[in-house]
Design an enzyme around this catalytic site. Structure first.
Site, PDB file in Angstrom:
ATOM      1  N   GLU A   9       0.822  -1.222   0.000  1.00  0.00           N
ATOM      2  CA  GLU A   9       0.000   0.000   0.000  1.00  0.00           C
ATOM      3  C   GLU A   9       0.844   1.254   0.000  1.00  0.00           C
ATOM      4  O   GLU A   9       0.578   2.200  -0.718  1.00  0.00           O
ATOM      5  CB  GLU A   9      -0.891   0.023   1.260  1.00  0.00           C
ATOM      6  N   ASP A  82      -2.273  -4.021   3.659  1.00  0.00           N
ATOM      7  CA  ASP A  82      -2.335  -4.149   5.125  1.00  0.00           C
ATOM      8  C   ASP A  82      -3.203  -5.330   5.578  1.00  0.00           C
ATOM      9  O   ASP A  82      -4.164  -5.705   4.897  1.00  0.00           O
ATOM     10  CB  ASP A  82      -2.871  -2.853   5.740  1.00  0.00           C
ATOM     11  N   ASP A  84      -5.868  -6.115   7.241  1.00  0.00           N
ATOM     12  CA  ASP A  84      -7.193  -5.876   7.821  1.00  0.00           C
ATOM     13  C   ASP A  84      -8.222  -5.822   6.690  1.00  0.00           C
ATOM     14  O   ASP A  84      -7.887  -6.028   5.525  1.00  0.00           O
ATOM     15  CB  ASP A  84      -7.197  -4.581   8.659  1.00  0.00           C
ATOM     16  N   GLU A  86      -9.752  -3.371   5.298  1.00  0.00           N
ATOM     17  CA  GLU A  86      -9.447  -2.333   4.309  1.00  0.00           C
ATOM     18  C   GLU A  86      -8.361  -2.821   3.357  1.00  0.00           C
ATOM     19  O   GLU A  86      -8.449  -2.648   2.143  1.00  0.00           O
ATOM     20  CB  GLU A  86      -8.983  -1.072   5.052  1.00  0.00           C
ATOM     21  N   TYR A 300       1.565  -4.047  13.379  1.00  0.00           N
ATOM     22  CA  TYR A 300       0.481  -3.313  12.724  1.00  0.00           C
ATOM     23  C   TYR A 300      -0.379  -2.585  13.748  1.00  0.00           C
ATOM     24  O   TYR A 300      -0.700  -3.116  14.812  1.00  0.00           O
ATOM     25  CB  TYR A 300      -0.374  -4.282  11.895  1.00  0.00           C
ATOM     26  N   ARG A 302      -3.520  -1.202  13.615  1.00  0.00           N
ATOM     27  CA  ARG A 302      -4.995  -1.248  13.697  1.00  0.00           C
ATOM     28  C   ARG A 302      -5.407  -2.647  14.135  1.00  0.00           C
ATOM     29  O   ARG A 302      -5.435  -3.571  13.332  1.00  0.00           O
ATOM     30  CB  ARG A 302      -5.626  -0.887  12.350  1.00  0.00           C
ATOM     31  N   HIS A 346      -3.562 -11.090  13.485  1.00  0.00           N
ATOM     32  CA  HIS A 346      -3.670  -9.932  14.378  1.00  0.00           C
ATOM     33  C   HIS A 346      -3.091 -10.180  15.748  1.00  0.00           C
ATOM     34  O   HIS A 346      -3.474 -11.082  16.458  1.00  0.00           O
ATOM     35  CB  HIS A 346      -5.120  -9.464  14.476  1.00  0.00           C
TER      36      HIS A 346
END
Length: 692
Positions: A9, A82, A84, A86, A300, A302, A346
């Site tokens: 990204e 990333d 997640d 998104e 990460y 988030r 995560h």
């Protein structure tokens, strides 16, 4: 020629990842999203199964053209956006925009930008997870239909560029509700009574706090009650009635999630949520470290998980054992009350390498990067350490029928506190005299300290407090807290002053309209339920279009109804008795982005404007001129004298014409009560008593 292409990204990651992968890999960046719904239209087709219409984002054409050239040269394409929802959606959009259906395409994700994590992700390459993509699509479409259907209505009604949002409107309501609570709060009087006692054989006085009677705790509610108690304890004999010794254990904190990092950075470092996320992003993407090149310092940013990988757990314990001693290493594995939906990628936010201490990194980081990294590093190390242990002593002192207490705690083992203490943790107090006290200690009264207090209203929200509330209510997700708060401040619905968030006049107008016409949109439970449905999509249990199908018709009905009703209350320009000093016309009240102002109706021939000061029909308690509604620079409303700056009167509450019968100060309105403006007085009466 490079046969493998990795698309990330952010351009900041390109150099770091290229270094890990070597010459067989080309690494390039998409610069975030490449496709989105069009800005000029709804972009969702209700007649065609709510199909979203995606177009290339303006300015991204050149990036896509360069990506297509790279794709042609590659045999395998790895989408490394990333880890997640998104990021998953960006990978899917890249696959669509670059027409990769006939290419070997793999999705890889890593929680930290380290050589081992990036290499491991290539070994665990997978398909794009369409459940995660659909969860993001559902969120995007919901946000779009709420924003695009309601915003034009607000615009037409209040005559300015307002907007509504699915999460922002609920956040605004939460702040508005707290403000109402504060405005309606009536302080109650109470008194504290401390006895300063001489202890036989000691020079220092012992201070004991009033507790109550032998059987129950008491609150002293008035000066009369205090005087009655004082009359008794004044002549009483003082003796030790009870001594309790014990141990208190304070557990180590769990590592940071997005929400707890934002809260702690706000309290400890005074960072706004947006700033915390920006700096955390820099630490995650990579910092140039002398002698090491670009290095990703944290995992990460988030996440709502407090889980830690086994490798990270082991290396933290080894580090603690080596630098602090084995007695400081936590027993077993420290687990927090983790999120029910842990995804393997995560983890909590932690340093990517615990041996990179903040001190060692300091020269390579800016001041703010260093402070945030230090916070993350200390919290993570502390989470793998033993609890702190305290020795507590509680003494009850008899004075006739009443009891006073003295409490103290002494730390006997620092545990995790040798590394980390939370920003709002109270200072530990140790009363050295207590160690020498026993049941036979002779005590004599030296003096009393009495203080009048009033109960305080709930505190105004801060950014940290709002994030905590949003998380507790299940509204929004780690990626949405910061942008939600930034939006309501940028739109001037909320003013931020000295960390506190206050609703503005504009915010009140929007919130009241949303509550009137779209109660479900600003309903906390409805929004939280919507979030859990979106989680259901991510878990593959709910079809994303089903959510839209159930939501859209109700929204459309509410919009149609509001259009009819809101037309009836169209705001006309209100003519005032203020004369335009340039052309002599009567000026009118207009609405602008910052609230109301006076404008000449002769526009465009006469462009004269003035600030609008609304009179509240009360004379200034200081000089007798009119009290008007004013605003701070940030937009928070207060009451001031029209003769400002010559008269400095100001009040956050609306002043009343009535004077306090007890002390003569002016009184202010609070809900259905009138309250003395003097903090020392505390006189309250019902408002109707004042209506003659």
């Amino acid at each position: 020629m490079a046969r493998n292409l990795v698309i990330v990204e952010s351009p900041a990651k390109v150099k770091t990842i290229k270094k890990f992968l070597g010459s067989n890999y080309a690494v390039t960046a998409s610069n975030g999203h490449v496709r989105d719904l069009p800005k000029s239209q709804l972009g969702v087709d209700p007649a065609n199964d709510y199909e979203p219409k995606y177009i290339t984002i303006r300015g991204k054409g050149e990036i896509l053209a360069n990506l297509r050239k790279e794709v042609k040269k590659a045999d395998k394409i790895y989408l490394a956006t990333d880890p997640d929802r998104e990021g998953e959606a960006i990978s899917w959009h890249l696959k669509q925009a670059l027409k990769l259906e006939n290419k070997k395409v793999y999705r890889i994700s890593f929680n930290e930008i380290t050589k081992s994590a990036v290499k491991a992700s290539l070994k665990n390459a997978r398909e794009i997870d369409m459940d995660l993509v659909d969860a993001q699509q559902a969120r995007r479409v919901l946000d779009r239909v709420v924003g695009y259907k309601i915003s034009p209505l607000l615009w037409a009604k209040v005559k300015r560029g307002l907007s509504a949002g699915r999460v922002q409107s609920v956040a605004l309501r939460i702040i508005a509700d707290r403000e109402e609570e504060i405005n309606a709060f009536i302080p109650e009087e109470y008194w504290t009574l401390d006895a300063n006692l001489n202890v036989e054989g000691e020079k220092k006085l012992l201070t004991a706090k009033f507790y109550g009677t032998q059987d129950k705790k008491m609150t002293i509610g008035s000066k009369e009650e205090l005087d009655r108690i004082l009359a008794e304890v004044e002549k009483a004999d003082y003796s030790v009635a009870d001594i309790k010794k014990g141990e208190r254990v304070k557990k180590a904190p769990v590592p940071f999630t997005t929400s707890t990092l934002q809260q702690e950075a706000s309290k400890a470092l005074n960072f706004a949520t947006q700033k915390t996320m920006r700096i955390a992003q820099q630490l995650y993407e990579g910092i140039d470290i002398k002698g090491n090149g670009t290095v990703g310092l944290i995992t990460y940013l988030r996440t709502d998980s407090t889980r830690i990988s086994e490798e990270a757990d082991e290396s933290a314990r080894a580090y603690i054992g080596e630098h602090y001693g084995t007695e400081y290493v936590a027993a077993g594995s420290a687990k927090g009350k983790d999120d029910k939906k842990i995804q393997d990628a995560h983890e909590a936010i932690r340093p990517s390498d615990v041996t990179r201490t903040p001190a060692a990194m300091k020269e390579s980081l800016t001041r703010d990067q260093f402070r945030l990294y230090q916070l993350v590093w200390k919290r993570f190390v502390a989470s793998r350490m033993q609890p702190a242990r305290y020795e507590t002593t509680s003494v009850k002192i008899a004075a006739g029928n009443y009891r006073f207490t003295v409490a103290a705690s002494k730390i006997v083992f620092e545990g995790f506190r040798s590394v980390y203490t939370e920003a709002d943790e109270e200072k530990e107090t140790g009363n050295v005299l207590l160690r020498g006290l026993d049941m036979d200690t002779k005590l004599t009264k030296e003096s009393f300290d009495t203080k009048q207090h009033f109960t305080q209203p709930p505190a105004h929200y801060t950014e940290a407090g709002l994030v905590k509330t949003l998380e507790e209510l299940g509204i929004g997700r780690p990626s949405t807290y910061a942008p939600t708060i930034s939006t309501i401040i940028a739109r001037r619905y909320v003013a931020k002053e000295n960390k506190n968030l206050y609703i503005t006049e504009l915010g009140e107008v929007v919130n009241n309209m949303m509550k009137q016409s779209f109660p479900s949109i600003v309903d906390v439970n409805f929004t939280a339920n919507m979030e859990s449905l979106l989680d259901g999509v991510a878990e593959g249990k709910v079809k994303w279009k089903t959510i839209i199908e159930n939501f859209y018709p109700d929204l459309e009905d509410a919009v149609n109804l509001a259009e009819e009703e809101l037309e009836k209350v169209k705001i006309e320009d209100e003519v005032t008795d203020v004369i335009c000093d340039q052309c002599g016309r009567n000026m009118v009240i207009k609405y602008g982005p910052h609230g109301r102002f006076l404008a000449c109706p002769g526009f465009p021939d006469c462009r004269n404007t003035k600030p609008y000061l609304e009179k509240v029909g009360v004379p200034c308690p200081v000089c007798g001129k009119d009290v008007v509604i004013r605003k701070t620079k940030k937009g928070r409303k207060y009451y001031g004298c029209e003769d400002n700056p010559d008269c400095e009167f100001m009040s956050w509450q609306k002043p009343s014409t009535k004077k306090c019968p007890r002390c003569g100060s002016y009184m202010v309105e609070k809900g259905n009560k009138l309250l003395c403006s003097s903090e020392q007085c505390g006189y309250v009466e019902n408002k109707e008593n004042n209506k003659k």
